[in-house]
Design a protein around this motif. Structure first.
Motif: not given
Length: 106
Positions: A89-106
């Motif tokens: 592993i050369q690099s690693q990046d982590a993000m937490i993504m929140n769904p947009a209000p109209f997204s199926p995961g909201a």
């Protein structure tokens, strides 16, 4: 649901070894603890030697509790120590993504 989006970039020539180790050892451990595996994607065009892993959680607290349990698992510790010894592993990046209000995961 929130989505953890992790991007890993690998040293050229090391990805296949990592992928096999992850599929056979790491992923089963993570599925035991993290539960909602959304996928692992491999770059084909563009920034090569890159993967994206995505996991779904009910909340940040859910993610924190699940990851703490995984980190305490001796099987995970053995796996991750083996991963670091690959020096892949050369690099690693982590993000937490929140769904947009109209997204199926909201």
């Amino acid at each position: 649901m929130i989505v953890e989006h992790r991007t890993y970039t690998f040293r050229p020539g090391t990805f296949d070894g990592w992928l096999k180790k992850y599929e056979t050892e790491g992923l089963p451990i993570q599925k035991r603890h993290l539960n909602r595996f959304l996928g692992l994607y491999v770059s084909e065009i563009g920034h090569l030697h890159t993967t994206v892993l995505m996991w779904g959680y009910d909340s940040l607290a859910d993610r924190e509790a699940r990851r703490a349990a995984m980190y305490a698992d001796p099987d995970w510790q053995a796996f991750i120590n083996g991963v670091w010894s690959l020096n892949a592993i050369q690099s690693q990046d982590a993000m937490i993504m929140n769904p947009a209000p109209f997204s199926p995961g909201a």
